[in-house]
Write a protein that holds these residues in place. Structure first.
Motif, PDB file in Angstrom:
ATOM      1  N   GLN A 169     -11.744  -3.838  -6.154  1.00  0.00           N
ATOM      2  CA  GLN A 169     -12.420  -4.941  -5.492  1.00  0.00           C
ATOM      3  C   GLN A 169     -11.367  -5.984  -5.138  1.00  0.00           C
ATOM      4  O   GLN A 169     -10.539  -6.335  -5.975  1.00  0.00           O
ATOM      5  N   SER A 223      -8.430 -10.786   6.076  1.00  0.00           N
ATOM      6  CA  SER A 223      -9.540  -9.978   5.574  1.00  0.00           C
ATOM      7  C   SER A 223      -9.358  -8.503   5.913  1.00  0.00           C
ATOM      8  O   SER A 223      -9.736  -7.626   5.129  1.00  0.00           O
ATOM      9  N   ALA A 224      -8.765  -8.204   7.067  1.00  0.00           N
ATOM     10  CA  ALA A 224      -8.534  -6.807   7.438  1.00  0.00           C
ATOM     11  C   ALA A 224      -7.569  -6.137   6.467  1.00  0.00           C
ATOM     12  O   ALA A 224      -7.746  -4.980   6.083  1.00  0.00           O
ATOM     13  N   GLU A 225      -6.533  -6.877   6.055  1.00  0.00           N
ATOM     14  CA  GLU A 225      -5.583  -6.316   5.099  1.00  0.00           C
ATOM     15  C   GLU A 225      -6.227  -6.166   3.725  1.00  0.00           C
ATOM     16  O   GLU A 225      -5.992  -5.176   3.020  1.00  0.00           O
ATOM     17  N   ALA A 226      -7.056  -7.128   3.355  1.00  0.00           N
ATOM     18  CA  ALA A 226      -7.778  -7.022   2.090  1.00  0.00           C
ATOM     19  C   ALA A 226      -8.661  -5.775   2.076  1.00  0.00           C
ATOM     20  O   ALA A 226      -8.758  -5.071   1.060  1.00  0.00           O
ATOM     21  N   GLN A 227      -9.294  -5.472   3.200  1.00  0.00           N
ATOM     22  CA  GLN A 227     -10.142  -4.294   3.286  1.00  0.00           C
ATOM     23  C   GLN A 227      -9.328  -3.009   3.121  1.00  0.00           C
ATOM     24  O   GLN A 227      -9.790  -2.038   2.493  1.00  0.00           O
ATOM     25  N   ARG A 228      -8.117  -2.990   3.638  1.00  0.00           N
ATOM     26  CA  ARG A 228      -7.265  -1.807   3.478  1.00  0.00           C
ATOM     27  C   ARG A 228      -6.942  -1.564   2.008  1.00  0.00           C
ATOM     28  O   ARG A 228      -6.907  -0.412   1.553  1.00  0.00           O
ATOM     29  N   TYR A 229      -6.703  -2.630   1.263  1.00  0.00           N
ATOM     30  CA  TYR A 229      -6.464  -2.465  -0.174  1.00  0.00           C
ATOM     31  C   TYR A 229      -7.743  -2.056  -0.892  1.00  0.00           C
ATOM     32  O   TYR A 229      -7.699  -1.254  -1.839  1.00  0.00           O
ATOM     33  N   ALA A 230      -8.883  -2.583  -0.454  1.00  0.00           N
ATOM     34  CA  ALA A 230     -10.150  -2.223  -1.085  1.00  0.00           C
ATOM     35  C   ALA A 230     -10.442  -0.730  -0.928  1.00  0.00           C
ATOM     36  O   ALA A 230     -11.054  -0.111  -1.804  1.00  0.00           O
ATOM     37  N   LEU A 231     -10.001  -0.147   0.174  1.00  0.00           N
ATOM     38  CA  LEU A 231     -10.207   1.288   0.391  1.00  0.00           C
ATOM     39  C   LEU A 231      -9.453   2.136  -0.631  1.00  0.00           C
ATOM     40  O   LEU A 231      -9.771   3.310  -0.829  1.00  0.00           O
ATOM     41  N   ARG A 276       0.836  -1.203   0.000  1.00  0.00           N
ATOM     42  CA  ARG A 276       0.000   0.000   0.000  1.00  0.00           C
ATOM     43  C   ARG A 276       0.870   1.252   0.000  1.00  0.00           C
ATOM     44  O   ARG A 276       0.494   2.273  -0.554  1.00  0.00           O
ATOM     45  N   ARG A 310     -10.814 -12.782  -2.537  1.00  0.00           N
ATOM     46  CA  ARG A 310     -10.000 -13.783  -1.867  1.00  0.00           C
ATOM     47  C   ARG A 310     -10.610 -15.149  -2.121  1.00  0.00           C
ATOM     48  O   ARG A 310     -11.785 -15.369  -1.835  1.00  0.00           O
TER      49      ARG A 310
END
Length: 269
Positions: free
Chosen positions: A265, A253-261, A194, A268
């Motif tokens: 999309q 999932s928390a790290e995936a959400q940071r990239y989604a921000l 990121r 996973r």
């Protein structure tokens, strides 16, 4: 693994290794095998597991490895890059799932860029055979696998062939790409961060990837979970340039959400 020469010997003749030599050996094993485990290297070097953990922390601070539970992976850099053969041996089930999910994002695309690497090869194989597609790639392996399809027109980019990855680079490849308008590009990276964006060890490879992105209307990033948080030498893109990132469920999932921000999309599988 060949052990370094003794630095000093005790009365019983036992050898000892200083921290620099020990860390050199740990890094050599990680790069040779694709991973090093704390238990195995502690046994081989006859040191405590805590000593190995300290060494791995030191190597991680230098950007040479990335620690995971029980060990560490080597980080690809200007001085080190895994070969295509090595990539084809690691995380194959996860990469196969990633490839299938990425292929499902094809949509109405008729022209597709397939990046170099093992997972992109799997994407090419997962693309539908019941419709015509034009596939542009720098990968000799992907071109060979797709050339036999009756519904596929394959364009192999010219240029210097890199032996480790069997893919073409330099101005011949980027010059061809500049002449195309591509519907969809499937792009891989050696490091996904990121903070530092998408990176690769070789500037020539980075320029091919960057030009493929510039020449394409849509972009999908694919990468196994070990790529995330790693940083290599040459930055060629940002996560925000992609409509989707496809990875495996080992990425938290928390790290995936940071990239989604950042915009894409995150899928996973």
């Amino acid at each position: 693994m060949a052990l370094p020469e003794p630095r000093s010997g005790g009365e019983d003749g036992a050898w000892t290794v200083d921290a620099d030599d020990r860390r050199h050996e740990i890094l050599s094993v990680a790069r040779r095998d694709g991973m090093v485990t704390v238990t195995a290297i502690a046994h081989t070097l006859a040191v405590s597991q805590e000593t190995v953990r300290r060494d791995l922390r030191a190597l991680e601070e230098l950007g040479l490895v990335r620690r995971v539970q029980g060990g560490a992976h080597p980080v690809e850099s200007a001085g080190y890059e895994t070969t295509l053969a090595a990539r084809a041996r690691r995380y194959v089930p996860q990469k196969t799932r990633i490839a299938a999910a990425a292929a499902d994002l094809l949509g109405e695309a008729e022209t597709v860029f397939i990046d170099e690497g093992f997972t992109p090869q799997l994407i090419a194989e997962a693309l539908p055979e019941n419709r015509p597609l034009t596939v542009i790639t720098a990968s000799l392996a992907t071109a060979c696998r797709m050339a036999g399809r009756k519904t596929a027109q394959v364009i192999l980019l010219g240029g210097r062939v890199r032996g480790g990855t069997m893919a073409t680079v330099d101005h011949w490849a980027t010059g061809m790409l500049r002449e195309f308008v591509i519907d969809l590009a499937y792009i891989g990276a050696n490091g996904i961060s990121r903070e530092y964006g998408l990176t690769t060890p070789d500037p020539a490879v980075g320029e091919v990837k960057a030009q493929a992105i510039r020449s394409s209307r849509r972009h999908v990033l694919i990468g196994i979970h070990t790529k995330f948080g790693s940083v290599s030498f040459c930055r060629f893109a940002e996560p925000s340039q992609f409509e989707a990132i496809v990875t495996d469920t080992a990425l938290p999932s928390a790290e995936a959400q940071r990239y989604a921000l950042l915009g894409p999309q995150v899928i996973r599988v």
